[in-house]
Scaffold this motif. Structure first.
Motif, PDB file in Angstrom:
ATOM      1  N   GLY A 401      17.643 -33.151 -16.962  1.00  0.00           N
ATOM      2  CA  GLY A 401      17.140 -33.532 -15.651  1.00  0.00           C
ATOM      3  C   GLY A 401      15.801 -34.232 -15.715  1.00  0.00           C
ATOM      4  N   VAL A 402      15.286 -34.471 -16.911  1.00  0.00           N
ATOM      5  CA  VAL A 402      14.001 -35.160 -17.061  1.00  0.00           C
ATOM      6  C   VAL A 402      14.247 -36.664 -17.057  1.00  0.00           C
ATOM      7  CG1 VAL A 402      11.957 -35.457 -18.505  1.00  0.00           C
ATOM      8  CG2 VAL A 402      13.112 -33.235 -18.408  1.00  0.00           C
ATOM      9  N   PRO A 403      13.690 -37.408 -16.114  1.00  0.00           N
ATOM     10  CA  PRO A 403      13.950 -38.846 -16.079  1.00  0.00           C
ATOM     11  C   PRO A 403      13.256 -39.587 -17.213  1.00  0.00           C
ATOM     12  CG  PRO A 403      12.376 -38.246 -14.381  1.00  0.00           C
ATOM     13  CD  PRO A 403      12.849 -36.964 -14.997  1.00  0.00           C
ATOM     14  N   GLU A 404      13.929 -40.585 -17.765  1.00  0.00           N
ATOM     15  CA  GLU A 404      13.387 -41.466 -18.798  1.00  0.00           C
ATOM     16  C   GLU A 404      12.730 -40.657 -19.929  1.00  0.00           C
ATOM     17  OE1 GLU A 404      10.998 -44.464 -16.919  1.00  0.00           O
ATOM     18  OE2 GLU A 404      12.734 -45.408 -15.990  1.00  0.00           O
ATOM     19  N   ASP A 405      13.528 -39.750 -20.515  1.00  0.00           N
ATOM     20  CA  ASP A 405      13.037 -38.922 -21.606  1.00  0.00           C
ATOM     21  C   ASP A 405      13.638 -39.361 -22.937  1.00  0.00           C
ATOM     22  OD1 ASP A 405      15.532 -38.115 -20.683  1.00  0.00           O
ATOM     23  OD2 ASP A 405      15.285 -36.053 -21.337  1.00  0.00           O
ATOM     24  N   GLU A 406      13.021 -38.927 -24.043  1.00  0.00           N
ATOM     25  CA  GLU A 406      13.479 -39.309 -25.373  1.00  0.00           C
ATOM     26  C   GLU A 406      14.813 -38.646 -25.695  1.00  0.00           C
ATOM     27  OE1 GLU A 406      10.063 -38.089 -27.720  1.00  0.00           O
ATOM     28  OE2 GLU A 406       9.419 -40.184 -27.851  1.00  0.00           O
ATOM     29  N   THR A 407      15.588 -39.313 -26.541  1.00  0.00           N
ATOM     30  CA  THR A 407      16.886 -38.789 -26.966  1.00  0.00           C
ATOM     31  C   THR A 407      16.709 -37.976 -28.241  1.00  0.00           C
ATOM     32  OG1 THR A 407      18.064 -40.637 -25.957  1.00  0.00           O
ATOM     33  CG2 THR A 407      19.214 -39.414 -27.701  1.00  0.00           C
ATOM     34  N   PRO A 408      17.038 -36.679 -28.214  1.00  0.00           N
ATOM     35  CA  PRO A 408      16.832 -35.840 -29.397  1.00  0.00           C
ATOM     36  C   PRO A 408      18.051 -35.853 -30.330  1.00  0.00           C
ATOM     37  CG  PRO A 408      17.493 -34.466 -27.555  1.00  0.00           C
ATOM     38  CD  PRO A 408      17.452 -35.887 -27.036  1.00  0.00           C
ATOM     39  N   LEU A 409      17.800 -35.605 -31.592  1.00  0.00           N
ATOM     40  CA  LEU A 409      18.848 -35.440 -32.591  1.00  0.00           C
ATOM     41  C   LEU A 409      18.504 -34.211 -33.422  1.00  0.00           C
ATOM     42  CD1 LEU A 409      21.274 -36.334 -34.381  1.00  0.00           C
ATOM     43  CD2 LEU A 409      19.619 -37.722 -35.678  1.00  0.00           C
ATOM     44  N   GLU A 410      19.445 -33.280 -33.532  1.00  0.00           N
ATOM     45  CA  GLU A 410      19.237 -32.105 -34.374  1.00  0.00           C
ATOM     46  C   GLU A 410      19.825 -32.377 -35.757  1.00  0.00           C
ATOM     47  OE1 GLU A 410      20.066 -27.266 -34.560  1.00  0.00           O
ATOM     48  OE2 GLU A 410      21.013 -28.493 -33.003  1.00  0.00           O
ATOM     49  N   ILE A 411      18.995 -32.225 -36.779  1.00  0.00           N
ATOM     50  CA  ILE A 411      19.416 -32.452 -38.160  1.00  0.00           C
ATOM     51  C   ILE A 411      19.492 -31.115 -38.882  1.00  0.00           C
ATOM     52  CG2 ILE A 411      18.873 -33.592 -40.345  1.00  0.00           C
ATOM     53  CD1 ILE A 411      17.346 -35.692 -38.728  1.00  0.00           C
ATOM     54  N   LEU A 412      20.645 -30.859 -39.484  1.00  0.00           N
ATOM     55  CA  LEU A 412      20.878 -29.628 -40.253  1.00  0.00           C
ATOM     56  C   LEU A 412      20.721 -29.937 -41.745  1.00  0.00           C
ATOM     57  CD1 LEU A 412      24.042 -28.334 -38.367  1.00  0.00           C
ATOM     58  CD2 LEU A 412      21.646 -27.755 -37.901  1.00  0.00           C
ATOM     59  N   PRO A 413      20.551 -28.910 -42.575  1.00  0.00           N
ATOM     60  CA  PRO A 413      20.496 -29.139 -44.022  1.00  0.00           C
ATOM     61  C   PRO A 413      21.786 -29.803 -44.508  1.00  0.00           C
ATOM     62  CG  PRO A 413      19.752 -26.919 -43.496  1.00  0.00           C
ATOM     63  CD  PRO A 413      20.335 -27.491 -42.235  1.00  0.00           C
ATOM     64  N   PRO A 414      21.718 -30.533 -45.617  1.00  0.00           N
ATOM     65  CA  PRO A 414      22.918 -31.180 -46.144  1.00  0.00           C
ATOM     66  C   PRO A 414      23.950 -30.146 -46.552  1.00  0.00           C
ATOM     67  CG  PRO A 414      21.126 -31.319 -47.724  1.00  0.00           C
ATOM     68  CD  PRO A 414      20.549 -30.769 -46.454  1.00  0.00           C
ATOM     69  N   PHE A 415      25.215 -30.606 -46.553  1.00  0.00           N
ATOM     70  CA  PHE A 415      26.277 -29.720 -47.021  1.00  0.00           C
ATOM     71  C   PHE A 415      26.006 -29.311 -48.463  1.00  0.00           C
ATOM     72  CE2 PHE A 415      28.737 -32.101 -43.742  1.00  0.00           C
ATOM     73  CZ  PHE A 415      29.048 -31.014 -42.934  1.00  0.00           C
ATOM     74  N   ALA A 416      26.247 -28.046 -48.774  1.00  0.00           N
ATOM     75  CA  ALA A 416      26.018 -27.550 -50.142  1.00  0.00           C
ATOM     76  C   ALA A 416      27.103 -28.084 -51.078  1.00  0.00           C
ATOM     77  CB  ALA A 416      26.026 -26.026 -50.151  1.00  0.00           C
ATOM     78  N   ASP A 417      26.703 -28.446 -52.315  1.00  0.00           N
ATOM     79  CA  ASP A 417      27.685 -28.891 -53.316  1.00  0.00           C
ATOM     80  C   ASP A 417      28.511 -27.698 -53.772  1.00  0.00           C
ATOM     81  OD1 ASP A 417      26.776 -31.484 -53.261  1.00  0.00           O
ATOM     82  OD2 ASP A 417      25.239 -31.107 -54.816  1.00  0.00           O
ATOM     83  N   LEU A 418      29.816 -27.875 -53.844  1.00  0.00           N
ATOM     84  CA  LEU A 418      30.718 -26.783 -54.265  1.00  0.00           C
ATOM     85  C   LEU A 418      31.148 -27.017 -55.706  1.00  0.00           C
ATOM     86  CD1 LEU A 418      32.879 -26.407 -51.040  1.00  0.00           C
ATOM     87  CD2 LEU A 418      30.895 -25.063 -51.737  1.00  0.00           C
TER      88      LEU A 418
END
Length: 418
Positions: A401-418
């Motif tokens: 509901g905040v007008p003209e606000d920044e677009t957020p992106l959530e970054i998670l840790p990379p997938f673990a190597d199996l």
């Protein structure tokens, strides 16, 4: 020999004296300044008129509050923003007097309009269309032209001192609503009847009930609004919930946009006729080492005029490793403009010389790389449209509901190597 001036020449000399000219200019400035300050600004804000007499507020969806605006001292309902003259128009729901409300709190009383029997038409649901015509529904009484809640009246209010009835249309069915709002995209009126969005064609009178779902589900709205993208907003009096409905065909899907104070004796108006920019991201959240897509919507709700000479820009913060991916840009041909450019460091994406077609919503997309070494957490930024006038429009992140606000992106840790 110096001869005395005749009475006429003496009067002319007095009229043209420096002191008289300065006095006249001061008087003109004193009268001109208030008139310039009387108009509102078409900026998409939600106005809410409440109480009798009406107090005007700005609905602050960032803080979930009502910010005081003006107190005209008269009761106005069925209010609508007129983009032609930048005034707000409303009608006294009890005695039918139509008012032109100005940004300094002053007003013009424009008289009443009557039905075919000479009875004053009263209403509490209406809006002003893109051409400056005031539409009201006969919510308060049966009129000569039809039963209660079945007749939509057209009233000329722009550029004149007295309101003039232009005509009417009989609706295909009765509508029990507390407010109406014009959609800038299709030119039709919308309202919330019970829990369902309805559409009213102002030319034919056809009423269509939409298949409506919403979370939360609200019943009725004393104030309704639109934005430049054609999204419909309904402010529920009892809960204060403001629900945004995305319209598609005859389906309306609503989500909570904001929650304001509970209200009563209220009505709403907005001016959704200025360019607007929205920016969304998908997917989010994302694991480092993957890519995302930014989607930008550019709206020009003006019904007849393009917006030329527009520069689109989006800059990624230097503090994270994200970069735009060359070859992933999509810009529709309808926007014209120059060649889309990604800077050598991959941080700036821009498109110069765009032309936003009239009455349009167009989409630009681009992909962004999120490197493996990007730290987990939230990053955010904002795109802009720079108009030929130099004015800058910042992007809005639609879900909040905040007008003209920044677009957020959530970054998670990379997938673990199996």
């Amino acid at each position: 020999m110096h001869r005395p001036l005749s009475p006429v020449l003496n009067a002319i000399q007095h009229l043209l004296s420096p002191q008289t000219v300065v006095t006249a200019l001061v008087a003109i400035a004193a009268t001109a300044a208030p008139s310039l300050a009387q108009t509102f600004t078409c900026d998409g804000r939600f106005y809410l008129a409440q109480n009798n007499p009406s107090n005007y507020f700005i609905v602050n969806t960032s803080t979930n509050s009502l910010d005081p605006n003006i107190n005209p001292g008269v009761y106005t309902n069925a209010i609508g923003y007129n983009r032609v003259d930048d005034f707000i128009y409303g009608i006294h729901a009890n005695n039918g007097t139509i008012y032109r409300v100005k940004a300094d709190g002053s007003f013009d009383a424009m008289g009443t309009v009557t039905d075919g029997n000479g009875t004053v038409i009263r209403s509490f649901a209406g809006d002003v269309d893109v051409n400056g015509i005031f539409y009201i529904l006969n919510t308060s009484q049966t009129t000569a032209e039809g039963p209660r809640r079945r007749v939509l009246y057209r009233i000329q209010v722009t550029g004149q001192g007295t309101a003039t009835l232009l005509g009417h249309v009989v609706l295909s069915r009765a509508v029990s609503v507390a407010d109406l709002a014009f959609n800038p995209v299709d030119g039709r009126l919308y309202a919330l009847q019970g829990r369902n969005v309805i559409q009213v064609d102002p030319n034919t009178g056809t009423v269509v009930q939409f298949t409506t779902t919403a979370t939360p589900s609200i019943s009725g709205a004393g104030a309704t609004y639109f934005d430049a993208f054609g999204n419909f907003y309904a402010y529920n009096n009892g809960s204060g919930n403001i629900v945004r409905y995305v319209l598609s065909g005859t389906t309306a899907t609503g989500t909570l946009y904001a929650t304001g104070p509970r209200v009563s004796l209220n009505d709403g108006a907005s001016c959704p006729y200025r360019p607007q920019l929205a920016k969304d991201v998908s997917p989010s959240p994302i694991n480092a080492g993957q890519s995302i897509t930014y989607t930008y919507q550019l709206a020009n709700p003006n019904p007849s005029d393009p917006v030329n000479g527009v520069t689109f820009t989006d800059v990624l913060p230097a503090t994270d490793g994200r970069t735009y991916i060359p070859g992933t840009v999509s810009v529709p041909a309808s926007l014209g403009g120059g060649t889309p450019t990604i800077s050598p460091d991959g941080k700036t994406f821009s498109v110069p010389g765009l032309s936003l077609p009239p009455n349009s919503v167009t989409t630009i997309t681009v992909e962004v790389d999120v490197p493996l070494n990007t730290p987990a957490g939230f990053v955010q930024n904002q795109a802009t449209l720079t108009l030929s006038s130099g004015a800058v429009i910042e992007s809005d992140f639609p879900p909040t509901g905040v007008p003209e606000d920044e677009t957020p992106l959530e970054i998670l840790p990379p997938f673990a190597d199996l």
